[in-house]
Design an enzyme around this catalytic site. Sequence first.
Site, PDB file in Angstrom:
ATOM      1  N   CYS A 119     -84.316  33.910 -68.035  1.00 17.54           N
ATOM      2  CA  CYS A 119     -85.322  34.970 -67.972  1.00 17.54           C
ATOM      3  C   CYS A 119     -85.243  35.876 -69.214  1.00 17.54           C
ATOM      4  CB  CYS A 119     -85.199  35.744 -66.665  1.00 17.54           C
ATOM      5  SG  CYS A 119     -86.685  36.694 -66.248  1.00 17.54           S
ATOM      6  N   HIS A 227     -85.258  31.459 -62.340  1.00 16.49           N
ATOM      7  CA  HIS A 227     -83.916  31.936 -61.988  1.00 16.49           C
ATOM      8  C   HIS A 227     -83.123  30.860 -61.238  1.00 16.49           C
ATOM      9  CE1 HIS A 227     -84.144  36.243 -63.122  1.00 16.49           C
ATOM     10  NE2 HIS A 227     -85.442  35.987 -63.043  1.00 16.49           N
ATOM     11  N   GLU A 229     -80.030  30.638 -61.029  1.00 16.47           N
ATOM     12  CA  GLU A 229     -78.797  31.198 -60.462  1.00 16.47           C
ATOM     13  C   GLU A 229     -78.952  31.581 -58.996  1.00 16.47           C
ATOM     14  OE1 GLU A 229     -81.102  34.887 -61.056  1.00 16.47           O
ATOM     15  OE2 GLU A 229     -80.931  32.995 -62.144  1.00 16.47           O
TER      16      GLU A 229
END
Length: 262
Positions: A119, A227, A229
């Site tokens: 990001c 994202h 993660e």
Amino acid sequence: MSNNNSGKRKPVVLMSMGVQERKGHAYQVMTHKYIVPLVELSGCVPLLAPTCCGSDDLEQYLDMVDGVYLTGAGSNIDPALYNQENLTPDKAQDRDRDLFDLPLIRAAIARGLPLFGICRGMQEINVALGGDIHQKLYAVGDFDDHREDSDDPVDVQYGESHSVRLVAGSWLAELLGKDEISTNSLHGQGIATLGEGLEPLAYAEDGLIEAIHAPGLAQFTLAVQWHPEWQASANPDSVKIFQAFGAACRQRMAQTTPANHR
């Protein structure tokens, strides 16, 4: 799931922190969700670097690490750093992080360190290499609104939002074993002009660049706009991405660490 190798040295990965104000005090922070997959999936040890004290010690930090991992954040990059006026003055900025991360990226590239961005981290890599970004992506041409709804529960904000088409025949498509994946979407800005040496690896349905790499560099380079993660261990695509970064950091460590210290 973990790449924990008991008794063996693990690669060390630099993560730059960002500013956050709490009750009148300035904190340096890093979100738990970014750290966990680096430890559990990449099998690396995070080295969290504060960005509030300037960049004089960058080279000393890089002496200690085997890779660099640039995370997302709630702040935007100062548009002055890519020669634009600020079109989003209501949005938070973190100029200390900007002035730490941009030279960090260039120094990491010069050293041949593996580089992974998410990001804001993807946008930083682009700006560090001379590119720029759409400050208000949602107001540009035919692009969709890629922002999350802040009123939604966090699980909904980070839920699957749209598909991403991987560049056919690219190493990322081969790594994931598919040409299209579903991703979340939580950003109001996006890449406009690519920085020097960067090439797309994936596109959103509206044509926005969603992943980049630097094919002219020998080391691992990957940055994504979504994202991975978030709940990474439950997402097979995220697992493969974090494992690939960890493998690159282990390879780097093996090249630079004497055998008796491994």
